[in-house]
Design a protein around this motif. Structure first.
Motif: not given
Lengths: 119, 183, 727
Positions: C684-698
């Motif tokens: 979960c922690g890894l996922g949360r960390g990597l989530k930061a990359i998924q900003t949604g900004f094209v």
């Protein structure tokens, strides 16, 4: 035809120009927020690539191909240009359609606002 | 950029600074300026007009390269069809007004600029500089004629040709679907 | 037909009996009605055991004709048949096993007969006899086995049947706990036995030249003759094997420190106590030591240990017996004490005396237990000595048969116990064994214990039968001491046991509700049969003939058995294990039949009887009444087994509980679950960390793509072209 030949500049100038236009287009893609302008920058990049293809086709040595009917030039360049143009046309048609659909939905076009795919 | 041109011209002895070079210089300048203009202008319409200028200058460059067919196709397809489409959309979406969209200044621009500069330097170093001696064209003179192009497209590049036509069909269908109102 | 092949009939007939009881018992009892059905099934229960006894006599005759010192093996079928190990279902016919077979089947048949009367009103009549017959089968397998694994099968089997029979009235939780206790303590002994067996396998198998064997490492016929040669220069190995086997014997034969299951085992029905915990199962340890005597002979250390443990246990149990008020518990501690005597004999090297005492002890101890069962039966299942008195008047047969048994155990000549005890003590005191000094000490302690034995048995007999006052007449109405248990328990009111059952599950330890609470148990415990409690107006009645007949027979055996066996010239030769002659002379000595020893043993018995008579002839002394705080502190302490049972149970059970809980909470829940859950948390922690990359900004995505492309290009330029050698 002979005169046309003498209108050419050395290869490297064409290549440098193409590279510069490509870099410019890249900057535009990343920094503009209007999706239409982003599209235009993409077209700029594609054109720079076309220029590079053609200039290389002009200056590249010819390698024999299987068909004797082929002109004695590297025709991959002009062929690639044709295909890039076709792809660009299709892409623009579809892409602008998408932008229109989004605009109909949200009444705004700002790439930064379209972040529904955020994680 | 002026520097590179200048440097390049000074180094290459065989190159003659004459009519062709002048023509190229003018066309290149127009292309560069309009390219920068596409990126820099706030107003999308001005960007579109700059892009049209860019396309036209590129078409003329194709002519200097001896690819006449492609130059004409460039004018007809790119400037004539694609840019017209862009301008139509701009008009329909009413985004022409300059204040419609304020561009932000952020780190991404800097990052993009830096990376683009790096890209430019890489390409120059790798592709441009080594090819400085290539000044004489090798291709047959008639390589840019419709006959030559047609021959190439229908013999060696027939597969991509057919696929490109399928792609165009897909594009047509897709854009029609997108444009339909929900019924 | 070869008479020795009958040995397998002897072993397997009771198995048929058990199957008949199990498969058809319920149907017969339901079909014929409880009275007649139980009569039929009872007959069918006694029959196989009695038949086995008769067949045993036949085999004995054949054996004696062929020569008392001989031995032969009768194989039923192969069991393990590998290249490296061969073990068969093989029975050994020699004097030691025949003695045990006769004791088990003879006394066993009498006890089965007794039980048909004693258990007549029990609902689970046929289940009882299934287990009893099964027990006889396993015991016979144990004593006739020709190899260690088969002996172990019997060993385990009698442990199982002991568990089943102690917990026969299982609806009472206390009985089930007593059965558990017996089985678990036996298990500790089994561990020692198994280690000893493996050690034998490894040692002897390791030192035998290949050519000599065909894989029968564990047959007695293989081990026993050869052990002396192979272990002669390695006495420490012999010591190890002997001590490990002795651990097993301690567990099964209730020696200190593994004796404490036996008093609790009195929770089972009296015939069970008589058969298993007096006559047969508990003597399995003595049998084992006698069978494997070669290891004890080779290792003086082990013999010394055996003798000292036996002596200590004998003394300890005799002292504890003074503090008991339940008639069966007195007899239980008496059994432990007498078993100590048998081990004194084994430790001193006179194995034949130990086996002699096994036989005589079976007679008089079974008699005493069955007699006590008759007394309990007559006194409405009240087991407290303090409620008896003057029962001579009401129960004459029981009284006089038990009197004979009492004289036998006290060592009064010419009854059975005198001869066997004298043999043991004489052998110990005269020992010139390698560990002689220990044996001599053990002998003197044994003499002291003999006096104590006479004393507490006099106490029991006088208080029960001969003291003038009928103490149950003093009872207040509805003041039955252990009445609130109904028929469910036959054990005395030992405060210890109540505290255990009262501590049965609390909610915070039983979140899933797996266990019954005390209230639920009480609701579920159906009253087995309706017995009226012991009241002041109770008139004791003599037991039915099915119960008194065995008493008479056993009394007869107690009287003449010792004298008969002693003076039968072949006895010592019969009991002397054949292999012993292979040892050099001088290591075993017969005891001297001199006058001083006889005087000593008779004097000890007389002293004990005198003391008991003087103190108890006027009835229960005031200092031993129902009020335990008035007791002499030593007696009270003795009544609690000098704190040993409390100690072991608290440290063992609660210690084990503590270990289990800490392993559960600390290791299983903490470490293992922690790792498993931690992996999830990590993911979960890894996922949360990597989530930061998924900003949604094209545009960010585009920038990243650009960066990647540039990096790739730079890599190609910098590295690949260098490697490729081009520009």
């Amino acid at each position: 035809m002979g005169e046309v030949r003498s209108l050419m500049a050395p290869l490297w100038m064409y290549l440098a120009l193409g590279a510069f236009l490509f870099a410019t287009g890249v900057v535009g893609v990343v920094s503009r927020r209007n999706p239409i302008v982003i599209f235009m920058c993409i077209e700029l990049m594609l054109n720079s690539v076309n220029l590079t293809f053609l200039s290389l086709a002009r200056f590249a040595p010819w390698l024999p191909v299987a068909h004797e009917l082929e002109p004695k030039a590297w025709m991959g360049g002009p062929a690639a240009v044709i295909f890039v143009m076709a792809v660009a046309a299709a892409e623009v048609a579809v892409g602008l359609g998408i932008i229109m659909a989004i605009f109909r939905l949200r009444d705004e076009v700002d790439v930064d606002e379209m972040n529904l795919l955020r994680g | 950029m002026e520097g590179i041109w200048g440097a390049g011209v000074a180094q290459l002895a065989p190159t003659q600074v004459g009519g062709p070079m002048l023509l190229f210089a003018v066309l290149a300048a127009v292309a560069v300026a309009s390219g920068v203009g596409v990126v820099a202008f706030n107003s999308p319409v001005r960007s579109a007009l700059c892009l049209i200028a860019n396309f036209l200058s590129l078409a003329l460059l194709y002519f200097t390269l001896g690819a006449e067919m492609l130059g004409i196709i460039q004018v007809v397809v790119y400037t004539g069809a694609i840019m017209v489409l862009f301008l139509f959309v701009l008009m329909l979406l009413n985004l022409a007004a300059p204040g419609a969209l304020r561009e932000s200044r952020d780190l991404r621009r800097l990052g993009a600029g830096a990376l683009a500069a790096a890209l430019f330097v890489l390409v120059v170093v790798q592709a441009v500089l080594p090819l400085q001696e290539a000044a004489s064209p090798q291709a047959a003179d008639y390589y840019g004629t419709p006959m030559a192009l047609g021959r190439a497209l229908f013999t060696e590049y027939v597969w991509p040709f057919e696929l490109a036509s399928v792609l165009l069909l897909v594009g047509i269908v897709g854009s029609i679907l997108l444009a339909k109102r929900r019924v | 037909m070869d008479p020795f092949a009958l040995i397998w009939w002897i072993v397997l007939l009771p198995l048929g009996g058990a199957l008949v009881q199990a498969l058809f018992g319920g149907a017969v009892v339901r079909g014929l009605g409880p009275q007649n059905g139980k009569k039929v099934m009872g007959f069918l229960a006694v029959l196989p055991v009695a038949l086995s006894f008769l067949l045993g006599v036949a085999v004995l005759q054949a054996h004696l004709e062929a020569g008392a010192g001989t031995e032969r093996t009768v194989v039923l079928a192969p069991w393990i048949d590998l290249a490296a190990l061969k073990v068969d279902f093989a029975a050994r016919v020699d004097s030691l096993s025949l003695l045990m077979v006769l004791v088990v089947t003879g006394v066993g048949a009498l006890i089965h007969l007794y039980a048909t009367g004693y258990m007549a009103e029990d609902r689970d009549y046929t289940r009882f006899f299934t287990y009893m017959n099964l027990f006889v089968v396993y015991m016979l397998v144990l004593v006739t086995a020709d190899n260690l694994p088969l002996l172990f099968v019997g060993w385990e089997g009698v442990g199982l049947c002991s568990y089943l029979l102690i917990g026969f009235w299982y609806r009472d939780l206390a009985n089930a706990k007593a059965a558990n206790k017996a089985f678990i303590v036996n298990r500790i002994g089994d561990w020692g036995f198994m280690l000893g067996m493996f050690l034998i396998l490894v040692c002897i198998a390791a030192s035998v030249p290949e050519a000599q064997t065909d894989g029968r490492w564990l047959d007695f016929g293989f081990i026993l003759p050869r052990a002396a040669t192979y272990l002669a220069d390695r006495p420490e190995l012999a010591t190890a094997i002997a001590l490990l086997l002795f651990v097993g014997a301690c567990g099964k034969s209730a020696q200190f420190p593994l004796y404490f299951w036996l008093p609790d085992a009195m929770a089972g029905p009296t015939p069970v106590s008589a058969l298993i915990h007096a006559a047969t199962m508990v003597t399995a340890g003595v049998y084992l030591v006698s069978r494997m005597h070669i290891f004890y002979v080779l290792s003086p250390v082990a013999s010394a240990v055996v003798a000292s443990v036996g002596a200590f246990t004998a003394l300890f149990a005799a002292l504890v017996a003074f503090g008991q008020t339940d008639i069966k518990k007195v007899l239980a501690y008496s059994t432990v004490s007498q078993l100590g005597f048998m081990f004194i004999a084994c430790g001193a090297g006179v194995y034949w005396a130990g086996m002699f005492h096994v036989a005589t002890h079976a007679f008089f101890k079974a008699l005493l237990f069955l007699g006590s069962g008759a007394v309990i039966y007559a006194m409405a299942h009240n087991q407290d000595l303090r409620n008896y008195g003057n029962l001579r008047k009401y129960l004459p047969i029981t009284c006089w048969t038990m009197f004979l048994g009492y004289l036998a155990i006290a060592g009064v000549p010419p009854l059975a116990g005198f001869y066997s005890k004298e043999a043991i003590l004489g052998g110990a005191l005269a020992s010139r064994h390698a560990a002689a000094s220990v044996a001599v000490w053990a002998g003197w302690i044994g003499l002291l214990t003999a006096a104590l034995t006479a004393a507490y048995m006099t106490r029991l007999t006088v208080l029960t039968f001969f003291s003038g006052e009928e103490r149950w007449r003093r009872l207040q109405p509805a003041h039955a001491h252990d009445g609130h248990h109904g028929h469910g328990t036959e054990m005395a009111v030992h405060p210890e046991d109540h505290s255990h059952s009262a501590h049965a599950p609390h909610d915070h330890e039983d979140p899933h509700g797996f266990f019954y609470t005390d209230e639920e148990l009480a609701a579920r415990a159906e009253p087995e049969e309706h017995h009226h409690e012991l009241e002041a107006s109770h008139e004791p009645k003599e037991a039915p003939p099915s119960m008194t007949f065995p008493l008479v027979v056993l009394a007869l055996l107690s009287v003449v058995g010792g004298w008969g066996l002693q003076h039968w010239a072949g006895l010592q030769e019969f009991l002397q294990y054949p292999g012993v002659q292979l040892l050099p002379k001088g290591t075993i000595q017969e005891h001297p039949h001199g006058v001083p020893l006889m005087a000593l043993s008779i004097g000890a018995a007389a002293l004990g009887i005198l003391y008991g008579w003087i103190v108890y002839r006027r009835g229960l002394p005031a200092k031993e009444g129902f009020d335990e705080s008035a007791w002499h502190p030593f007696r009270r302490w003795a009544g609690r087994q000098f704190g040993y049972d409390d100690l072991v149970v608290h440290t063992g059970v609660q210690g084990g509980d503590l270990v289990a809980k800490s392993l559960w909470k600390g290791f299983d829940a903490g470490v293992i679950d922690g790792i498993a859950n931690g992996l999830g948390v990590l993911a979960c922690g890894l996922g949360r960390g990597l989530k930061a990359i998924q900003t949604g900004f094209v545009r960010s995505y585009a920038l990243l793509m650009l960066a990647g492309a540039v990096a790739l290009l730079a890599y190609m330029v910098a590295v690949l072209t260098r490697i490729g050698g081009g520009n």
